[in-house]
Design a protein around this motif. Structure first.
Motif, short mmCIF file in Angstrom:
data_model
loop_
_atom_site.label_atom_id
_atom_site.label_comp_id
_atom_site.label_asym_id
_atom_site.label_seq_id
_atom_site.Cartn_x
_atom_site.Cartn_y
_atom_site.Cartn_z
N UNK A 53 0.82 -1.21 0.00
CA UNK A 53 0.00 0.00 0.00
C UNK A 53 0.86 1.25 0.00
N UNK A 75 3.37 5.11 11.73
CA UNK A 75 3.34 3.67 11.45
C UNK A 75 2.04 3.30 10.74
N UNK A 76 2.16 2.52 9.70
CA UNK A 76 0.98 2.08 8.98
C UNK A 76 0.59 3.00 7.84
N UNK A 77 1.17 4.20 7.77
CA UNK A 77 0.87 5.10 6.65
C UNK A 77 2.02 5.15 5.65
N UNK A 111 7.00 -5.43 11.55
CA UNK A 111 7.29 -6.60 10.71
C UNK A 111 7.41 -6.26 9.23
N UNK A 112 6.51 -5.44 8.72
CA UNK A 112 6.49 -5.15 7.29
C UNK A 112 7.62 -4.23 6.85
N UNK A 130 -0.40 -6.51 14.09
CA UNK A 130 0.46 -5.35 14.39
C UNK A 130 0.02 -4.08 13.63
N UNK A 131 0.37 -2.94 14.19
CA UNK A 131 0.06 -1.64 13.56
C UNK A 131 0.55 -1.64 12.12
N UNK A 132 -0.30 -1.19 11.22
CA UNK A 132 0.09 -1.11 9.82
C UNK A 132 -0.25 -2.34 9.03
N UNK A 133 -0.60 -3.45 9.70
CA UNK A 133 -1.00 -4.64 8.96
C UNK A 133 -2.51 -4.86 9.02
#
Lengths: 382, 382
Positions: free
Chosen positions: A37, A51-53, A199-200, B50-53
């Motif tokens: 994404x 985080x996540x963006x 993790x990502x 987790x955050x972002x996933x």
């Protein structure tokens, strides 16, 4: 484990291809877009992307071992005097440094190309900025003692998969001069924005190569090997090259081309993402970056590029490898408009207004287009 | 601000439509897929995503004020004895509760429907599980004193946009019985997995409605209004209804239908996401959930649904509104296979093997299909 290829496994990969003129996004491209994404463009408002963006591209899977940081080790071997195997505690015993870095996928802009190379279908949003904390790679390499005949460092991640018939761990190399440079300083990073790596984003270890496109920042890093001949792995020799045809050997993709992006003003229509504003002054704001040289100028257009107006650029803040904020004011008049922003860097590179097409769809920094509808002054809606 | 509609603004929205039989994913669907994202299926390995996933769907923009938690207030008004305006400190002064909740987008599975409704093109991955911390809504409503004639609570978020010509703040309602229920207990949440809400998950406040599809969990929550007639806003009356045709008034979308998903085994081909395994026992694992009743059984198939084999299900762990892990072992033989998993809940609902089509593409819990290629036993690759 890298580069093994058998007839059987080759059969599961389709060859690289270019979409037909009327072909919509395929189910395979959609499956990639649903996993990976971009950064929602309103997040250009943050200095550091939460985080996540931040954009994410994972070639294969996030490795199952990504969470098991206790057992993780990084080996440094090959053309070095003293091979090392370091666990996280050993890496943390080196003095830590933090760099603010804007990272962008080399394929950003691919899905806007005509014709469209079929791969991860990014539009413009494969970007993000974070503060990465870790050990300078040059310090680790000095510790090992790089042999004089070493020409490149090869970085191996734990993510494993098949790409165009080649089973591989994700691997990329850097010339020794880049790997040992002090500016930009390459990091073996274990922290992101003050916390551990998610993790990502490569937990527990990743490479960070300021100024380079994302493919260089190897995630889930488990090995560094100094080699005396240039690395010819899939991600170096086949993928990530600017090619005009399938048999063109091409030119390596390296540093990030200049780009400016705008926070889309007003509010959106859900489905078309067309923006709605009301007549009068509209604050325009965004970020601009280049991995080649500092951004020195941003221009904004509200007439589809017929005319350009210089935006105000925030002063340099010492973060030379991160984006800079820009601002401009547009006086909106009722009707339909297309807004664009265009970055120029100190090397004289400016974003193109015609697409820079190549077969892999890399480095397409064609200027952004933001469709905006300005309501009539007497519109009844609030 | 809700439901205003003028001829001018209506012009920027295309009507809802169904894709043609040979039509690929459109640029508009791609733009939504690039912003919103699913959970990479390998993250089914985590109890808490987790955050972002965790999946994210944002109808309009993440509000610019999302970070300004100091100034944020939540109003509770309408058919109550004592209207309240609460800042975050006031909300935190109530005893906090934490619930583990699996959340899924009502549109999950939409892009697998034939024909395909044109909207956010989810495949199967619009899901995630988190621990949400906040104040039970029933406690806040008891504090205000709900009037006997109140029938619904209307929740207003700060995200603002246009949808099919209607300018609106995102709004949804719940019947008073659901809003004041103790099981499932609706939360006004300010925490996720032990930290504050990330911007994309509703920072600083959101509703969490265990068991319901995501549209009910209003993000960036700033108002709760008790009303004495059913709410007829766009997201309640027009969108989020199971309809067979454009003029069908339809049935409201409410609770999550049962679904099981599998961590795709082996490793993937980058482009096709086809999985590669080697012959012999292959561990299959995933999660299953339902918002209607506890999942009581998961079956697995490795022959495209011709036969099904009961998987082992983890024992109940007290988290009745979160997914449960399941496991099975498949003995892979060389060749191509399609793996599926199928959940059944205590109400007797099982996932369909034929698509449950509706015009909005909601609640498509058709069983997952995972394409797997098993290499020959003597394959040369490692």
């Amino acid at each position: 484990m890298d580069g093994r290829r058998s007839g059987d496994i080759a059969g599961i990969s389709a060859p690289g291809r270019i979409a037909g003129p009327a072909e919509g996004i395929s189910p395979e491209e959609l499956a990639l877009a649903a996993r990976n994404h971009g950064m929602p463009l309103e997040a250009l408002s943050y200095d550091l992307t939460p985080a996540g963006l931040h954009y994410v591209l994972v070639h294969y899977d996030i490795p199952a071992a990504a969470g098991d940081t206790g057992a993780w080790t990084l080996s440094v071997d090959g053309r070095v005097r003293t091979p090392l195997t370091l666990d996280l505690a050993a890496l943390r015993s080196f003095p830590a440094v933090t760099h603010r870095v804007t990272m962008e996928c080399a394929g950003n802009g691919r899905a806007r190309l005509k014709p469209r190379p079929v791969s991860q279908p990014w539009l413009v949003e494969a970007v993000g900025t974070a503060e990465w904390t870790g050990v300078p790679l040059r310090i680790l390499l000095a510790e090992c003692g790089v042999q004089p005949d070493a020409v490149e460092a090869v970085f191996t991640g734990a993510d494993h998969g098949v790409e165009r018939g080649v089973e591989q761990d994700y691997q990329r190399s850097l010339p020794v001069a880049d790997a040992t440079s002090g500016d930009p300083e390459v990091l073996v990073a274990y922290g992101m924005n003050g916390g551990p790596l998610p993790p990502q984003h490569g937990c527990p270890l990743r490479l960070v190569v300021p100024g380079w496109y994302g493919m260089a920042h190897v995630k889930w890093l488990r090995g560094i090997t100094l080699v005396d001949t240039p690395f010819e792995g899939f991600q170096q020799k086949v993928a990530y090259r600017y090619k005009q045809s399938a048999d063109d050997p091409g030119v390596p993709v390296t540093r990030i081309a200049p780009r400016a992006l705008m926070i889309p003003p007003g509010f959106p229509d859900f489905m078309s993402r067309t923006r709605v504003v009301r007549p009068g002054p509209v604050h325009l704001e965004g970020r601009a970056w280049s991995g080649r040289a500092p951004v020195t100028r941003v221009d904004v257009s509200w007439d589809e590029g017929d005319s350009w107006h210089e935006a105000g650029l925030d002063p340099p803040d010492g973060h030379d490898w991160a984006w800079r904020r820009w601002r401009a004011t547009w006086t909106a008049e009722p009707g339909s408009h297309v807004l664009s922003a265009r970055a120029t860097d100190a090397s004289g590179d400016a974003q193109p207004v015609d697409q820079p097409w190549n077969r892999g769809g890399f480095g397409n920094n064609l200027v952004q287009r933001v469709a905006v509808h300005c309501l009539p002054a007497d519109d009844a809606s609030v």
